[in-house]
Design a protein around this motif. Sequence first.
Motif, mmCIF file in Angstrom:
data_model
loop_
_atom_site.group_PDB
_atom_site.id
_atom_site.type_symbol
_atom_site.label_atom_id
_atom_site.label_comp_id
_atom_site.label_asym_id
_atom_site.label_seq_id
_atom_site.Cartn_x
_atom_site.Cartn_y
_atom_site.Cartn_z
ATOM 1 N N ARG A 107 13.599 -13.127 -29.097
ATOM 2 C CA ARG A 107 12.200 -13.484 -29.338
ATOM 3 C C ARG A 107 11.849 -14.781 -28.627
ATOM 4 N N ASP A 108 12.725 -15.789 -28.732
ATOM 5 C CA ASP A 108 12.461 -17.078 -28.103
ATOM 6 C C ASP A 108 12.338 -16.943 -26.588
ATOM 7 N N LEU A 134 2.351 -13.704 -26.802
ATOM 8 C CA LEU A 134 3.487 -12.792 -26.834
ATOM 9 C C LEU A 134 3.003 -11.348 -26.875
ATOM 10 N N VAL A 183 14.627 -7.987 -34.282
ATOM 11 C CA VAL A 183 14.742 -8.631 -32.975
ATOM 12 C C VAL A 183 15.473 -9.963 -33.186
ATOM 13 N N ASP A 233 16.639 -13.753 -32.885
ATOM 14 C CA ASP A 233 15.838 -14.945 -32.627
ATOM 15 C C ASP A 233 15.884 -15.368 -31.166
#
Length: 76
Positions: free
Chosen positions: A14-15, A28, A9, A11
């Motif tokens: 994800r962020d 999350l 995934v 970054d």
Amino acid sequence: MVAIQIRDVPDDVRDALVAQAEARGQSLQRYLLGIVSAQARRSRNTELLARFATRADGVRSGPGETAAELAAERGE
């Protein structure tokens, strides 16, 4: 229960997901479980609608037709 793991995934993805989860006050994991669960429910709905699409009972309404018919009956 089973565990699902997603590899590689990016970054930034994800962020963005973390930010969305935090905005909802969720972890999350909880946020992603909600997304996955909603998708599973929608797929079941799609399967059900596909079964009804093959029915030949003579009843077919297009988008908005029912609302228009009700308005006409009510004299609106």
